[in-house]
Design an enzyme around this catalytic site. Structure first.
Site: not given
Length: 703
Positions: A492-493, A496
């Site tokens: 997820h990170e 980003h």
């Protein structure tokens, strides 16, 4: 210039450099201040070996002064306003301030100390005052307005036109059209809010640390493995400390066989900032009240209506409509899960009603019985560095052609931080990536991404990006094994991070992740899908001892259990999202006196309390996303973008899956576009249609 509204999205962080933990604040010494000049390190990365705590305040003050002076000069020009002398000049202002802010706010949540806290408390209102000095400046706004009104006749590229529109909209949203009297009131509210938000974050960090529980009787920790116990042991305290993560539920609750221990840990989490020495109830009431009053001054019925103007949702009613469409199905599934868990309790000889602190423990039993999947079976296959390099990086290489090289010569702010240089497929340099994965007392809870250096062609800058997580650190000499939830967080990170690395903008204020809250979570949530993609999973899921690849039978079990506990997961998320919206749709004349009563009523009125054992993912008192960061009236964005994420992954599955062609198309049409296009149009142009909710409901097991 990093715009005021982008600054609002910077998570409030504070840090210290390890070589300067005892430095006092010195406002005068600037001759040796490395923040005053651009870093000579590769990619202009922060020089953490030489940055001192005492450097921050003078750099901030000088940066604020420089930007104020630049803004006044632009506003008072005698020349007719042009793109170059007004909009571009404004974009170029504040270089020093952005440099020090990126380091200070980018690091402060990861490694704080008292000196940095004091600086943040003093600087926060000054930054708020600077934002007002820019966006409530009549002369400056008039120049922007003239350029905006004739933008279609200017000989400018589309990104420059978008920059004009972005500034004009930000000025209007900030209150540029208000009367002088209302502007004065707004400035007062903004300054008070900046101070309160800083205070909230500092108190919550103390509450999280104080909420950690010390156990001196090993029997109370039955259920934990020897390696877990070793990692938690504090010999100087003659016991084991269980730290708190930022969420309501705590990961270790699924392991403890002692019900009294589970209850104690859950209640410590639930009450960390309510009734303790570090109580935040009065602060959040004041923040919500001031936000409502601010919205009133700006001409809106509530804060959410003001805050949602540049988002995909646009209006609070659209967010509440989304909730209404999801709550019945989510709570119904959560109730069925609750009944299933209650049966498991009874079958194990338990004579009690399921409570929140029992859920994870018995849910794990249900999962083992239903899917024959034991977390302890799969955890040995998830060694942190292997997951990062052979999973997260591997998926990015297959999709986008980028490669990674470990850099041990780049200074870091903590010994646990890893640095990698990122390259394009043809060998061109793309940027630097920092990974800071382990929890510590000086780090705030949660996981996040941001930039130390923002990409822009204007300054010929490539991105320097970091991911921060809060995984349990293993004992000295032990291998860092993580849960599959942690694996998902890493993907997820890094989603980003990819959004930031692929930025291809001229102007820094439009670059990369400088997008609406309910779009920014789309690339990150979409990237989670590759964690279970067969080719990726088999590449990184390697047993830490036997070095064998994860067997297909375990992969099948993981996938089959994918819809397990989704009623709980969606309900706790909806409860938190709803609390956020309820706090920020308070009428401007409503006076909240009891935070707990307000929270209870907000959950009851929306039928999110019907399943007793499912608490909100975040309680109001420790909801840092909305009271300490830029997600006020925006936490719904995780659910909003989940629809985009599953719809996008469905497109990939139907078009060949994990291929360079698909990845490049997604990069070119979405990840590289920053804030240069209408988000709905950007998505539709790539997808070929509007997003559909069915893939999300199917993934959640609700369809």
């Amino acid at each position: 210039m990093k715009t005021f509204f982008n600054l609002l999205l910077i998570t409030v962080l504070i840090t210290s450099c390890e070589n300067d933990k005892k430095n006092t604040i010195n406002t005068m010494n600037t001759t040796d201040n490395v923040l005053m000049v651009e870093s000579a390190l590769p990619y202009h990365a922060p020089d953490f070996e030489n940055i001192k705590n005492s450097d921050f305040k003078p750099a901030f003050l000088k940066g604020i002064s420089e930007q104020k002076e630049a803004v006044e000069k632009i506003a008072n020009l005698d020349n007719d306003p042009t793109f170059d002398n007004t909009v571009l000049a404004l974009e170029k202002s504040g270089i020093l301030l952005e440099r020090v802010s990126n380091v200070f706010y980018g690091l402060s949540g990861a490694h704080t100390n008292d000196s940095i806290k004091a600086i943040q408390e003093e600087i926060a209102p000054k930054l708020s005052e600077l934002g007002d000095a820019i966006y409530l400046n009549d002369k400056l706004f008039n120049r922007i307005k003239i350029i905006y009104n004739k933008r279609d006749s200017l000989d400018l590229d589309s990104e420059s036109i978008k920059l004009i529109e972005n500034y004009f909209e930000d000025f209007e949203i900030a209150g540029a059209n208000l009367s002088a009297e209302k502007k004065d009131t707004l400035k007062k509210y903004n300054t008070q809010l900046a101070t309160l938000i800083t205070k909230f974050n500092q108190i919550l960090l103390e509450a999280n640390n104080a909420g950690a529980l010390l156990f001196t009787d090993k029997k109370a920790l039955a259920g934990l493995s020897e390696s877990q116990l070793k990692a938690l042991e504090k010999k100087e305290k003659k016991g084991w400390i269980i730290p708190l993560q930022n969420t309501t539920q705590q990961p270790l609750l699924q392991s403890f066989t002692n019900r009294e221990t589970r209850e104690k840990i859950f209640k410590s989490s639930w009450n960390r900032a309510d009734g303790s020495e570090y109580d935040t109830k009065e602060i959040i009431i004041k923040i919500a009240d001031l936000r409502a009053k601010k919205a009133g001054v700006l001409g809106f019925d509530n804060y959410a209506e003001w805050s949602l103007q540049k988002t995909m949702a646009k209006k609070a009613i659209n967010v509440f409509d989304m909730f209404k469409g999801l709550i019945p199905a989510a709570t119904k599934k959560a109730q069925l899960e609750s009944e299933e868990i209650q049966k498991m309790i009874t079958s194990k000889g338990g004579d009690f009603t399921l409570e929140p602190w029992d859920w994870n423990y018995y849910a794990e039993m249900v999962r083992k019985a239903k899917y024959d999947l034991d977390e302890d079976q799969i955890k040995p296959y998830f060694e942190l560095k292997t997951v990062l390099e052979k999973g997260v990086f591997y998926a990015a290489e297959k999709l986008y052609g980028i490669t990674f090289k470990s850099r041990t010569d780049i200074p870091v702010y903590h010994k646990d931080v890893m640095v990698y240089e990122v390259f394009e497929q043809n060998g061109d340099k793309l940027g630097l990536f920092y990974g800071d994965f382990f929890a510590r007392s000086s780090k705030r809870g949660g996981a996040w991404m941001s930039n130390f250096v923002t990409q822009s062609k204007l300054y010929n800058k490539k991105p320097v990006i970091y991911n921060v997580c809060n995984f349990s650190k293993p004992a000295e000499g032990e291998v860092a094994l993580i849960t599959f939830d942690d694996v998902s967080t890493m993907f997820h990170e890094f989603g980003h991070a990819l959004h930031g690395f692929f930025a291809d903008q001229q102007y820094p204020s439009l670059s990369g992740t400088a997008v609406a809250r309910d779009f920014v979570e789309f690339p990150s949530q979409f990237n989670e899908n590759w964690a279970l993609y067969p080719d990726v999973l088999k590449n990184y899921a390697i047993h830490n001892k036997t070095k064998e690849q994860i067997p297909q039978v375990l992969i099948d079990k993981i996938k089959k259990s994918g819809t397990f506990n989704q009623g709980y997961s969606l309900t706790e998320n909806l409860a938190a999202s709803n609390l956020d919206m309820q706090w920020h749709t308070i009428a401007t004349d409503k006076n909240i006196t009891n935070a707990n009563a307000f929270e209870k009523e907000a959950l009851h009125n929306t039928k999110l309390d019907v399943v007793h054992a499912v608490p909100p993912r975040y309680r109001s008192t420790y909801f840092s996303h909305v009271f300490g960061s830029g997600y006020a009236a925006g936490y719904y964005s995780y659910l909003w973008t989940e629809m985009l994420d599953h719809d996008a992954y469905n497109w990939f599955k139907n078009n060949g899956g994990l291929t360079r062609e698909n990845g490049q198309r997604f990069r070119d049409m979405v990840l590289s576009r920053g804030n240069t296009l209408n988000f709905e149009k950007m998505y539709k142009d790539w997808r070929g249609s509007d997003p559909k909710i069915e893939p999300m409901l199917k993934a959640r097991g609700l369809k």
